[in-house]
Design a protein around this motif. Structure first.
Motif, PDB file in Angstrom:
ATOM      1  N   GLN A  46       8.652  87.692  21.443  1.00  0.00           N
ATOM      2  CA  GLN A  46       9.467  87.690  20.223  1.00  0.00           C
ATOM      3  C   GLN A  46      10.703  88.562  20.407  1.00  0.00           C
ATOM      4  OE1 GLN A  46       8.518  87.178  16.530  1.00  0.00           O
ATOM      5  NE2 GLN A  46       7.179  85.522  17.124  1.00  0.00           N
ATOM      6  N   GLY A  47      11.838  88.059  19.979  1.00  0.00           N
ATOM      7  CA  GLY A  47      13.070  88.839  20.013  1.00  0.00           C
ATOM      8  C   GLY A  47      13.717  88.941  21.375  1.00  0.00           C
ATOM      9  N   GLY A  48      13.160  88.264  22.367  1.00  0.00           N
ATOM     10  CA  GLY A  48      13.727  88.325  23.715  1.00  0.00           C
ATOM     11  C   GLY A  48      15.021  87.548  23.867  1.00  0.00           C
ATOM     12  N   GLY A  49      15.228  86.565  22.995  1.00  0.00           N
ATOM     13  CA  GLY A  49      16.453  85.771  23.038  1.00  0.00           C
ATOM     14  C   GLY A  49      16.514  84.769  24.181  1.00  0.00           C
ATOM     15  N   LEU A  50      15.416  84.561  24.887  1.00  0.00           N
ATOM     16  CA  LEU A  50      15.399  83.625  25.999  1.00  0.00           C
ATOM     17  C   LEU A  50      14.754  82.315  25.564  1.00  0.00           C
ATOM     18  CD1 LEU A  50      14.189  86.050  28.808  1.00  0.00           C
ATOM     19  CD2 LEU A  50      16.524  85.234  28.424  1.00  0.00           C
ATOM     20  N   THR A  51      15.320  81.212  26.018  1.00  0.00           N
ATOM     21  CA  THR A  51      14.785  79.893  25.725  1.00  0.00           C
ATOM     22  C   THR A  51      14.512  79.186  27.043  1.00  0.00           C
ATOM     23  OG1 THR A  51      16.136  79.787  23.736  1.00  0.00           O
ATOM     24  CG2 THR A  51      15.252  77.710  24.545  1.00  0.00           C
ATOM     25  N   MET A  52      13.339  78.603  27.151  1.00  0.00           N
ATOM     26  CA  MET A  52      12.983  77.896  28.373  1.00  0.00           C
ATOM     27  C   MET A  52      13.752  76.582  28.485  1.00  0.00           C
ATOM     28  SD  MET A  52      10.771  79.684  30.081  1.00  0.00           S
ATOM     29  CE  MET A  52       9.986  78.521  31.171  1.00  0.00           C
ATOM     30  N   ASP A  53      14.148  76.258  29.695  1.00  0.00           N
ATOM     31  CA  ASP A  53      14.756  74.965  29.980  1.00  0.00           C
ATOM     32  C   ASP A  53      13.689  73.891  29.749  1.00  0.00           C
ATOM     33  OD1 ASP A  53      17.277  73.754  31.465  1.00  0.00           O
ATOM     34  OD2 ASP A  53      15.510  72.726  32.269  1.00  0.00           O
ATOM     35  N   PRO A  54      14.050  72.742  29.210  1.00  0.00           N
ATOM     36  CA  PRO A  54      13.043  71.700  28.942  1.00  0.00           C
ATOM     37  C   PRO A  54      12.253  71.262  30.179  1.00  0.00           C
ATOM     38  CG  PRO A  54      15.169  71.079  28.008  1.00  0.00           C
ATOM     39  CD  PRO A  54      15.380  72.348  28.769  1.00  0.00           C
ATOM     40  N   ASP A  55      12.831  71.395  31.366  1.00  0.00           N
ATOM     41  CA  ASP A  55      12.172  70.953  32.588  1.00  0.00           C
ATOM     42  C   ASP A  55      11.641  72.116  33.428  1.00  0.00           C
ATOM     43  OD1 ASP A  55      12.575  68.063  32.382  1.00  0.00           O
ATOM     44  OD2 ASP A  55      14.697  68.592  32.490  1.00  0.00           O
ATOM     45  N   ALA A  56      11.373  73.262  32.789  1.00  0.00           N
ATOM     46  CA  ALA A  56      10.947  74.453  33.532  1.00  0.00           C
ATOM     47  C   ALA A  56       9.500  74.394  34.004  1.00  0.00           C
ATOM     48  CB  ALA A  56      11.157  75.704  32.679  1.00  0.00           C
ATOM     49  N   ASP A  57       8.684  73.560  33.384  1.00  0.00           N
ATOM     50  CA  ASP A  57       7.283  73.472  33.799  1.00  0.00           C
ATOM     51  C   ASP A  57       7.165  72.782  35.149  1.00  0.00           C
ATOM     52  OD1 ASP A  57       6.353  74.729  31.527  1.00  0.00           O
ATOM     53  OD2 ASP A  57       6.064  72.852  30.426  1.00  0.00           O
ATOM     54  N   GLY A  58       6.118  73.117  35.855  1.00  0.00           N
ATOM     55  CA  GLY A  58       5.867  72.480  37.147  1.00  0.00           C
ATOM     56  C   GLY A  58       6.297  73.367  38.293  1.00  0.00           C
TER      57      GLY A  58
END
Length: 186
Positions: A77-89
């Motif tokens: 929470q509050g980190g301000g980071l969003t994962m790229d949609p293709d980050a899994d794998g």
């Protein structure tokens, strides 16, 4: 020439750089842009030019552990980071270590070049994933024809101003250099 741009991205910066590189390449080449999770042997076999990039984690290419840590950081929470949609794998390292011969195309070698995203600063202190990517590509028989390139992110994990434009220009430059080197077999 057919160019394939393969990228690994956790927070979207390397993805944005890959998009810009592909745009630069597209001025001269037919370009396919895919995350590493969709880089199939068929796509690689169809490419004359392979451009591969990923983020720098802990001074080098990402590992399964560093990718987990990046995902954990994004969930805070509050980190301000969003994962790229293709980050899994798997990341680029896993993909390249598990790949067969990437460089063999009907007796010719595939041209290849590597890039990364990393913090601004002296590479001795920040590390560079692109050097490891280059070594693995060369180990698969790819013809490395340009030095690996780094694109810079801020300490807040955002692409620095001007880096997307620089990536587009670099894509155009490597596209032109590859065209000059490529002589299709008749």
């Amino acid at each position: 020439m057919r160019a394939l741009v393969v990228y690994e991205s956790m927070y979207g910066n390397t993805h944005a750089v890959a998009v810009s590189i592909a745009a630069g390449l597209s001025t001269r080449h037919d370009v396919t842009l895919v995350p590493v999770t969709r880089a199939t042997p068929e796509l690689v076999a169809a490419a004359d030019l392979l451009v591969v990039g990923g983020p720098t984690h802990l001074h080098r290419m990402s590992t399964a552990a560093s990718r987990r840590w990046a995902a954990d950081a994004a969930r805070k929470q509050g980190g301000g980071l969003t994962m790229d949609p293709d980050a899994d794998g798997p990341g680029v390292r896993g993909w390249l270590e598990g790949a067969g011969s990437l460089g063999s195309l009907g007796g010719q070698n595939t041209f290849a070049v590597a890039f990364d995203t990393r913090l601004s600063g002296v590479p001795l202190f920040t590390g560079r994933a692109s050097r490891g990517i280059s070594r693995l590509l060369a180990g698969h028989g790819c013809r490395m024809f340009a030095a690996p390139e780094s694109f810079l992110v801020s300490k807040k994990d955002t692409l620095r101003d001007g880096e997307a434009a620089r990536a587009r220009a670099w894509g155009a430059m490597i596209g032109a250099a590859a065209s000059d080197l490529y002589a299709p077999v008749s």
